[in-house]
Design an enzyme around this catalytic site. Structure first.
Site, PDB file in Angstrom:
ATOM      1  N   ARG A  52      -2.082  18.693   0.911  1.00 45.54           N
ATOM      2  CA  ARG A  52      -1.236  19.150   2.018  1.00 45.54           C
ATOM      3  C   ARG A  52      -2.018  20.078   2.953  1.00 45.54           C
ATOM      4  O   ARG A  52      -1.889  20.003   4.177  1.00 45.54           O
ATOM      5  CB  ARG A  52       0.020  19.851   1.482  1.00 45.54           C
ATOM      6  CG  ARG A  52       1.025  20.198   2.576  1.00 45.54           C
ATOM      7  CD  ARG A  52       2.353  20.685   2.020  1.00 45.54           C
ATOM      8  NE  ARG A  52       2.237  21.991   1.391  1.00 45.54           N
ATOM      9  CZ  ARG A  52       3.240  22.615   0.774  1.00 45.54           C
ATOM     10  NH1 ARG A  52       4.437  22.048   0.686  1.00 45.54           N
ATOM     11  NH2 ARG A  52       3.063  23.793   0.228  1.00 45.54           N
ATOM     12  N   LYS A 151       1.778  23.367   7.670  1.00 48.66           N
ATOM     13  CA  LYS A 151       2.008  24.717   7.139  1.00 48.66           C
ATOM     14  C   LYS A 151       1.040  25.649   7.859  1.00 48.66           C
ATOM     15  O   LYS A 151      -0.034  25.979   7.362  1.00 48.66           O
ATOM     16  CB  LYS A 151       1.810  24.721   5.617  1.00 48.66           C
ATOM     17  CG  LYS A 151       2.447  25.922   4.933  1.00 48.66           C
ATOM     18  CD  LYS A 151       2.582  25.692   3.443  1.00 48.66           C
ATOM     19  CE  LYS A 151       2.930  26.958   2.679  1.00 48.66           C
ATOM     20  NZ  LYS A 151       4.219  27.557   3.024  1.00 48.66           N
ATOM     21  N   GLU A 184      15.780  23.051   6.705  1.00 45.24           N
ATOM     22  CA  GLU A 184      15.340  23.715   5.470  1.00 45.24           C
ATOM     23  C   GLU A 184      15.742  25.171   5.535  1.00 45.24           C
ATOM     24  O   GLU A 184      16.336  25.614   6.511  1.00 45.24           O
ATOM     25  CB  GLU A 184      13.820  23.567   5.305  1.00 45.24           C
ATOM     26  CG  GLU A 184      13.010  24.146   6.449  1.00 45.24           C
ATOM     27  CD  GLU A 184      11.513  23.912   6.306  1.00 45.24           C
ATOM     28  OE1 GLU A 184      11.043  23.671   5.186  1.00 45.24           O
ATOM     29  OE2 GLU A 184      10.818  23.977   7.338  1.00 45.24           O
TER      30      GLU A 184
HETATM   31  N1  PXG Z   1       9.664  25.178   3.682  1.00 42.18           N
HETATM   32  C1  PXG Z   1       8.890  26.146   4.202  1.00 42.18           C
HETATM   33  C2  PXG Z   1       8.999  26.475   5.633  1.00 42.18           C
HETATM   34  C3  PXG Z   1       7.980  26.816   3.374  1.00 42.18           C
HETATM   35  O1  PXG Z   1       7.198  27.758   3.886  1.00 42.18           O
HETATM   36  C4  PXG Z   1       8.757  25.477   1.517  1.00 42.18           C
HETATM   37  C5  PXG Z   1       9.613  24.833   2.388  1.00 42.18           C
HETATM   38  C6  PXG Z   1       8.702  25.026   0.100  1.00 42.18           C
HETATM   39  O2  PXG Z   1       7.499  24.322  -0.161  1.00 42.18           O
HETATM   40  P1  PXG Z   1       6.772  24.382  -1.573  1.00 42.18           P
HETATM   41  O3  PXG Z   1       5.599  23.520  -1.394  1.00 42.18           O
HETATM   42  O4  PXG Z   1       6.409  25.823  -1.820  1.00 42.18           O
HETATM   43  O5  PXG Z   1       7.724  23.874  -2.568  1.00 42.18           O
HETATM   44  C7  PXG Z   1       7.905  26.479   2.005  1.00 42.18           C
HETATM   45  C8  PXG Z   1       6.949  27.180   1.114  1.00 42.18           C
HETATM   46  C9  PXG Z   1       6.066  33.250   0.905  1.00 42.18           C
HETATM   47  C10 PXG Z   1       5.931  31.858   0.432  1.00 42.18           C
HETATM   48  O6  PXG Z   1       5.177  34.057   0.635  1.00 42.18           O
HETATM   49  C11 PXG Z   1       6.463  30.831   1.162  1.00 42.18           C
HETATM   50  C12 PXG Z   1       6.314  29.528   0.706  1.00 42.18           C
HETATM   51  C13 PXG Z   1       5.652  29.278  -0.454  1.00 42.18           C
HETATM   52  C14 PXG Z   1       5.131  30.332  -1.169  1.00 42.18           C
HETATM   53  C15 PXG Z   1       5.265  31.637  -0.730  1.00 42.18           C
HETATM   54  O7  PXG Z   1       7.066  33.557   1.563  1.00 42.18           O
HETATM   55  N2  PXG Z   1       6.867  28.545   1.455  1.00 42.18           N
END
Ligand code: PXG
Length: 286
Positions: A52, A151, A184
């Site tokens: 990713r 991301k 989301e």
């Molecule tokens: N949507 C968004 C916008 C994210 O930033 C997810 C969905 C979930 O994706 P994953 O791959 O983690 O299942 C994310 C992930 C933080 C932090 O520090 C944010 C994320 C992941 C880890 C830490 O706020 N976002």
């Protein structure tokens, strides 16, 4: 003693882990990142996260100055150097030093930063009782403006929604897309159970393709549950039987109240609990 940070090819002390004020990551939010869990010294879904990251970088014409195997090795080294058993990795690729101007092609040296540390977790009580959230008025980035699948280091869209949540004394907010469908949460993907079927918005509705989301879909199907990717409205959330969010930080967390509408009987439902348990087992054994 501080952390050891991977910065531009080597591990340095936290106090020395500094980047230039001319780095376009800072000046323009020009860069990409990943947040990855470590469970029992093992990097969770390592390959999926790395894939990713490289896709995000490719989409913004950013060349990561290491190949995937080298980056994985650097991550493992950073985890080991900080003796992270159960924790979190933040992998950041910024565009690097440039001039004062948008042009990314004057930046010849992208910065690779790896931080391996603890993770901010929700209190355990929230998992047992379920979480209360709101709908944000901030619309999720239009996919043709800034694809939510990237991301990127630009999180202001999500931060604006997070501010709305915090102003309402809750921890999360649901973001809707420009058509009014659920995209989301600010850092998590959305799932509901309606008429016994698990529904989650398609990535095309404006979400990041969450690694946790994909694992949970797989685990649910293995349990014989049906999962359908489907556009969801605010009404669909309000009238759901169960509601949960998935993400690297939250794992699987039940939602019991959105905008004052109680979900189900006001407690995390049976499918939510089952998938949280299955996810936990998968993460521990992975
Ligand atoms: N949507 C968004 C916008 C994210 O930033 C997810 C969905 C979930 O994706 P994953 O791959 O983690 O299942 C994310 C992930 C933080 C932090 O520090 C944010 C994320 C992941 C880890 C830490 O706020 N976002």
């Amino acid at each position: 003693m501080g952390l050891k940070i991977w910065l531009d090819g080597t591990l340095v002390d936290e106090a020395d882990a500094k980047i230039s004020v001319f780095d376009h990551g800072l000046l323009y939010g020009d860069g990409v990142f990943e947040g990855i869990r470590v469970y029992h010294q093992r990097i969770f879904e390592e390959e999926a996260h790395i894939d990713r990251l490289y896709e995000s970088a490719h989409a913004i014409r950013l060349t990561i100055p290491m190949d995937k195997a080298q980056l994985i090795e650097a991550m493992r080294e950073t985890v080991a150097a900080n003796e992270v058993g159960n924790g979190y990795i933040r992998l950041v690729i910024s565009r690097g030093v440039g001039t004062l101007g948008l042009n990314p092609f004057v930046c010849h040296h992208p910065m690779v930063i790896i931080i391996a540390s603890k993770i901010q977790l929700y209190p355990e009580e929230l998992y047992e009782k379920g979480m209360k959230i709101i709908s944000a008025s901030t619309v999720r980035n239009h996919p043709q403006a800034l694809p939510p699948q990237i991301k990127s280091l630009n999180y202001l869209n999500n931060i604006l929604a997070k501010i709305e949540a915090l102003d309402s004394n809750v921890m999360e907010a649901i973001m809707y897309n420009h058509e009014g469908y659920v995209a989301e949460a600010t850092g998590d993907n959305v799932f509901v159970v309606r008429r016994g079927v698990i529904n989650t918005p398609p990535v095309s509705a404006g979400s990041l393709e969450g690694i946790t989301r994909n694992v949970v879909i797989k685990l649910a199907r293995e349990e014989g549950l049906s999962v359908e990717e489907k556009n969801l409205t605010r009404f669909d959330l309000y009238t759901s039987e169960e509601f949960f969010l998935t993400g690297t930080a939250a794992e699987v967390i039940g939602i019991v109240d959105i905008d004052g509408r109680i979900i189900g009987d006001g407690q995390p439902g049976p499918i939510t609990k089952l998938l949280r348990k299955k996810f936990f087992e998968y993460a521990q054994g992975n």
